[in-house]
Design an enzyme around this catalytic site. Structure first.
Site, PDB file in Angstrom:
ATOM      1  CD  GLU A  60     -18.782  36.570   8.481  1.00 34.22           C
ATOM      2  OE1 GLU A  60     -19.381  37.635   8.347  1.00 34.22           O
ATOM      3  OE2 GLU A  60     -19.009  35.464   8.092  1.00 34.22           O
ATOM      4  NE  ARG A 295     -20.360  50.533   4.204  1.00 27.37           N
ATOM      5  CZ  ARG A 295     -19.674  49.358   4.555  1.00 27.37           C
ATOM      6  NH1 ARG A 295     -20.396  48.598   5.443  1.00 27.37           N
ATOM      7  NH2 ARG A 295     -18.505  48.714   4.052  1.00 27.37           N
ATOM      8  CE  LYS A 305     -14.739  41.529   6.497  1.00 19.66           C
ATOM      9  NZ  LYS A 305     -15.285  40.727   7.608  1.00 19.66           N
TER      10      LYS A 305
HETATM   11  P1  ATP Z   1     -17.339  43.629   4.601  1.00 21.55           P
HETATM   12  O1  ATP Z   1     -18.837  44.090   4.097  1.00 21.55           O
HETATM   13  O2  ATP Z   1     -16.076  44.397   4.144  1.00 21.55           O
HETATM   14  O3  ATP Z   1     -17.323  42.228   4.737  1.00 21.55           O
HETATM   15  P2  ATP Z   1     -18.452  43.637   7.257  1.00 21.55           P
HETATM   16  O4  ATP Z   1     -19.239  44.663   7.964  1.00 21.55           O
HETATM   17  O5  ATP Z   1     -19.253  42.330   6.873  1.00 21.55           O
HETATM   18  O6  ATP Z   1     -17.436  44.259   6.228  1.00 21.55           O
HETATM   19  P3  ATP Z   1     -17.316  42.557   9.711  1.00 21.55           P
HETATM   20  O7  ATP Z   1     -16.252  41.891   9.888  1.00 21.55           O
HETATM   21  O8  ATP Z   1     -18.723  42.088   9.850  1.00 21.55           O
HETATM   22  O9  ATP Z   1     -17.163  43.126   8.341  1.00 21.55           O
HETATM   23  O10 ATP Z   1     -17.449  43.987  10.434  1.00 21.55           O
HETATM   24  C1  ATP Z   1     -16.725  44.067  11.757  1.00 21.55           C
HETATM   25  C2  ATP Z   1     -16.891  45.746  12.528  1.00 21.55           C
HETATM   26  O11 ATP Z   1     -16.502  46.411  11.293  1.00 21.55           O
HETATM   27  C3  ATP Z   1     -18.406  45.613  12.437  1.00 21.55           C
HETATM   28  O12 ATP Z   1     -18.836  46.216  13.470  1.00 21.55           O
HETATM   29  C4  ATP Z   1     -18.827  46.725  11.303  1.00 21.55           C
HETATM   30  O13 ATP Z   1     -19.805  47.300  11.418  1.00 21.55           O
HETATM   31  C5  ATP Z   1     -17.496  47.623  11.056  1.00 21.55           C
HETATM   32  N1  ATP Z   1     -17.248  47.925   9.774  1.00 21.55           N
HETATM   33  C6  ATP Z   1     -17.240  47.018   8.627  1.00 21.55           C
HETATM   34  N2  ATP Z   1     -17.169  47.952   7.578  1.00 21.55           N
HETATM   35  C7  ATP Z   1     -17.142  49.253   7.871  1.00 21.55           C
HETATM   36  C8  ATP Z   1     -16.997  50.718   7.192  1.00 21.55           C
HETATM   37  N3  ATP Z   1     -16.798  50.787   6.028  1.00 21.55           N
HETATM   38  N4  ATP Z   1     -17.242  51.450   8.107  1.00 21.55           N
HETATM   39  C9  ATP Z   1     -17.136  51.496   9.517  1.00 21.55           C
HETATM   40  N5  ATP Z   1     -17.364  50.428  10.072  1.00 21.55           N
HETATM   41  C10 ATP Z   1     -17.265  49.111   9.229  1.00 21.55           C
HETATM   42 MG    MG Z   2     -19.818  40.926   7.416  1.00 16.02          MG
END
Ligand code: ATP
Ligand code: MG
Length: 598
Positions: A60, A295, A305
Site C-alpha cells: 500500500e 512476518r 509503517k
Molecule cells: P505495515 O503494517 O508496516 O503498514 P503492511 O503489511 O500493512 O505493513 P503493505 O504495504 O500492505 O504493508 O505490505 C506489502 C507486503 O509486504 C505485504 O504482502 C505484506 O505481507 C508484506 N510485509 C509487510 N510487513 C512485513 C513483515 N514484517 N515481514 C514480512 N512481510 C511483510
Molecule cells: Mg497494510
C-alpha cells in the site's frame, strides 16, 4: 534465469515445495495471459502464459518500505526468478485516504535498489489496483444480481452487535432479505452519491452463523467521499481490502498469492469470492491461491509503517532515511548492501510460525558481504597527537615526510596478484587513538606506555618516551622516538620486535572527517511487543558524532562507498552529506564482530 540445478542449492521451504508440486502437476499450465491484466474473456483471447508462475509484491503506498517488506520482496521476486515466473509490482491503492505519490516513487526505488525489476517477456508488470475499480464494481453488481450480496443499512453499532463473536453466532440483518433488484438500485444510489458516508455498505451474503467471523457477511464496498491519488473524485464508494485483493490477483493471473499470517482467516473468503466470480464467467480459472508465511520480527527494530511514521513526524529520527531507521532507505544510507539484505532474506527463510530474528543475523550478513569488498583504511576516531621527538635528528628535518603504503584489500594467498595499494605519508607527528596510550599501563597492556616498543602500522617501529599533559592532567601529546630502518616492507622491518601494531593517521596528510557512530535505536529487544509504548525505550545514545582524522584514500571516497576502518569496523561515506576531501562524513555500519550481546 536460474536453473533447477541452482535451486537444489537453496534451502527448501514450504512455499518452494508448493510451487514445485504445482509445476509437477501442471496445475497452472492451461492458463492464458493476454499481455495485461483483465477478466476471463480478456485472457481467453491471449496466449498460453509464458510465465510458469506469477507472484506479486503488493504494498500500500502509504509509507516507506522497511526490512519486513524486504523479506516479502526477496521472497516474491526470488520465487518468480527461480521458477521461470514473473513477479508483478502492484500498488494496492484501493484505500483513498492514506496514499501518496511520494511513497509510490520511494517504493519503486527500493525494489530496484534491492536488485529486482518488473519487466519480463517484453512487458512492464507494474500495476495499480485502482485501475481495477471498474471491474470491481462490475463484480459487485454480479454478486448482487446472483443473490450473493446485499446493501445493509444498519448502523455500524448494530452491525457490530449483530456480527456475534467466537462463542455466539451472528444475527441476520433486517436488510438481508432484500431482492437483487432492490439491492441493485440501492447500490447504484450509493455509487451515485445519493447516500452520505457510512449510511450503507455492500455485504457479501454468506453465513451469519459461520464459525469463521470473516465469513459472516463481510463488507465489500463502503461509501467514502475522498479524493483518490489516481482516480480523483470518480468514485465515492471504495472496495474493502478483502474484496479487492483477490480480484487484483485474479485479473493479473497470479498463481501464488503470498501474504503474512494475519490473513489466514481471510483465506476462506478469498476462495469463496474466486469461486463465485469464476462461476459467473467473470474471472479465468484456475484461480490464484493464497499462502501465508510468518512476518519478519527483528529484535530492536520496529516494522510498522505507522510507528515508523511516528518516529519521523515526532522528530525522534532525522527522516525516513535516517541511518538508524529499518526502512530500506535507512538501511541503504547506513551502509547495507542489496546483496546483504538478499542474503539475510535467504538465511532466515520462510516459516509458518511467528518468531523473532536476532538483529545480529542481519549484521552478520552484511559483514559477510563486505569482508571481501570493503576497502581497508585507517581512521583515528578519538585522536591525540603523537610526536616523534627524534624525527629531525633521524631524517634531517622536521618537515620531512616519507611515503607509506598498505593493501586496499587483504591478500588472499600467494597465487593471487599483488593487491592494489593505498598511499599515505608519515611525518614527525601523527594522530593516534587516545586509548592507545597509557601513562601507567594496566596489566597486559601492549600499546604505548613509556619504554614500550610498538609499530605504527605500515610505518615505523617507535619507542614511547612519555607525554605532555594540561593543567587537568589530560594527555595533550604522546612522545616517542622513531627507530630508524624499521619501516614495514623494508629489509630492517623485523630487526626490532614490536609488542603491538597501532593504527594512525599522519598530521601531514590526514583529513579531518565527521564520523557518526550509530547504536541500536531502542534499548529493548521487542520495543512494541504487547502494545508497549515503544517511545519509552528509545536509546538516548543511538547517535554519537566523532571528529576524526582519516587517511587520504578515505577522504577521497565517493558517497555510498563502504570501507573497513582497521580495527573499528565497517563505515560508509554518507550518501547525503559526504563531499570527497572537502567534508568527509562517514556512518558506522557495524563493528567487526558481533558485539550486540556483550
Ligand atoms: P505495515 O503494517 O508496516 O503498514 P503492511 O503489511 O500493512 O505493513 P503493505 O504495504 O500492505 O504493508 O505490505 C506489502 C507486503 O509486504 C505485504 O504482502 C505484506 O505481507 C508484506 N510485509 C509487510 N510487513 C512485513 C513483515 N514484517 N515481514 C514480512 N512481510 C511483510
Ligand atoms: Mg497494510
Amino acid at each position: 534465469m536460474t536453473t533447477s540445478a541452482d535451486n537444489d542449492h537453496k534451502p527448501s521451504n514450504f512455499l518452494r515445495q508448493i510451487i514445485e508440486n504445482d509445476l509437477a502437476q501442471a496445475t497452472y499450465a492451461s492458463r492464458r495471459w493476454a499481455g495485461s491484466p483483465g477478466d476471463a474473456a480478456h485472457h481467453a483471447a491471449g496466449q498460453s502464459d509464458p510465465a510458469k508462475i506469477r507472484t506479486r509484491f503488493p504494498p500500500e503506498p502509504n509509507g516507506y518500505l522497511h526490512v519486513g517488506h524486504a523479506k516479502s520482496i526477496c521472497l516474491n521476486f526470488g520465487l518468480a526468478r527461480d521458477y521461470g515466473g514473473v513477479c508483478h509490482m502492484r500498488f494496492d491503492d484501493t484505500n483513498p485516504e492514506k496514499e501518496d505519490t511520494e511513497y509510490v516513487n520511494s517504493i519503486l526505488d527500493a525494489v530496484q535498489w534491492l536488485g529486482f525489476g518488473w519487466d519480463a517477456n517484453g512487458t512492464s508488470h507494474l500495476y495499480q489496483a485502482s485501475d481495477y475499480f471498474d471491474f470491481m464494481y462490475r463484480a459487485a453488481e454480479y454478486l448482487i444480481e446472483s443473490g450473493h450480496a446485499y446493501v445493509d443499512e444498519q448502523t455500524p453499532e448494530q452491525m457490530r452487535a449483530n456480527r456475534g463473536d467466537f462463542g455466539k453466532p451472528g444475527v441476520d440483518s433486517p436488510f438481508r432479505s432484500r431482492t437483487p433488484a432492490e439491492n441493485l438500485t440501492r447500490f447504484r444510489q450509493m455509487r451515485d452519491g445519493q447516500l452520505p458516508d457510512g449510511a450503507a455498505v455492500l455485504r457479501a451474503k454468506i453465513d451469519m452463523a459461520s464459525p469463521n467471523i470473516n465469513l459472516r457477511d463481510p463488507a465489500i464496498y463502503r461509501i467514502r467521499r475522498a479524493t483518490h491519488h489516481n482516480t480523483g473524485d470518480a468514485w465515492c464508494i471504495y472496495p474493502m481490502y478483502t474484496f479487492a485483493h483477490p480480484i487484483e490477483d485474479a485479473l493479473e493471473q497470479i498463481t501464488h498469492s503470498i501474504c503474512t499470517l494475519e490473513f489466514e482467516d481471510q483465506r476462506p473468503f478469498y476462495d469463496w469470492l474466486m469461486a463465485r466470480l469464476i462461476e459467473g464467467g467473470l474471472l479465468p480459472s484456475p484461480p490464484p491461491k493464497q499462502y501465508e508465511f510468518a512476518r519478519l520480527n527483528l529484535t530492536y527494530v520496529i516494522t510498522s509503517k505507522r510507528k515508523l511514521a511516528q518516529l519521523v513526524n515526532e522528530h525522534k529520527v532525522n527522516g525516513w532515511d535516517d541511518p538508524r531507521m529499518p526502512t530500506i532507505v535507512g538501511l541503504r544510507r547506513r551502509g547495507y548492501t542489496p546483496e546483504s539484505i538478499q542474503l539475510f532474506a535467504e538465511r532466515i527463510g520462510v516459516t509458518k510460525s511467528d518468531s523473532w530474528i536476532d538483529y545480529s543475523t542481519l549484521e552478520g550478513c552484511l559483514r559477510e558481504d563486505l569482508e571481501n569488498k570493503a576497502h581497508r583504511g585507517m581512521a583515528v576516531l578519538d585522536p591525540v597527537k603523537l610526536v616523534l621527538t627524534n624525527w629531525a635528528e633521524v631524517f634531517g628535518s622536521e618537515s620531512y615526510t616519507e611515503d607509506c603504503h598498505a593493501a586496499v584489500l587483504p591478500h588472499h594467498g600467494d597465487d593471487q596478484p599483488e593487491p592494489a595499494q593505498r598511499h599515505f605519508k608519515i611525518g614527525h607527528a601523527v594522530w593516534i587513538e587516545r586509548e592507545d596510550f597509557a601513562e601507567v599501563p594496566p596489566k597486559g597492556y601492549k600499546r604505548l606506555f613509556p619504554g614500550n616498543v610498538v609499530r605504527l602500522k605500515a610505518g615505523y617501529v617507535i619507542e614511547c618516551t612519555g607525554c605532555a599533559k594540561d593543567a587537568n592532567g589530560q594527555v595533550t601529546e604522546v612522545h616517542a622516538k622513531v627507530i630508524p630502518n624499521t619501516k614495514s616492507g623494508t629489509a630492517g622491518a623485523d630487526s626490532v620486535k614490536a609488542k603491538a601494531a597501532i593504527t594512525w593517521v599522519s598530521v601531514a596528510d590526514g583529513v579531518s572527517a565527521q564520523v557518526r557512530l550509530y547504536d541500536r535505536l531502542f534499548t529493548e529487544a521487542q520495543p512494541d511487543a504487547g502494545g508497549k509504548d515503544f517511545l519509552a525505550s528509545l536509546n538516548p545514545n543511538s547517535l554519537k558524532v566523532a571528529s576524526a582524522f582519516v587517511e587520504p584514500s578515505l577522504a577521497a571516497a565517493q558517497p555510498d562507498q563502504k570501507f573497513q576502518f582497521e580495527r573499528h569496523g565497517y563505515f560508509v561515506a554518507d550518501r547525503v552529506d559526504h563531499v570527497p576531501f572537502a567534508t568527509p562524513v562517514f556512518n558506522k555500519v557495524t563493528g567487526l564482530r558481533d558485539t550486540w550481546g556483550k
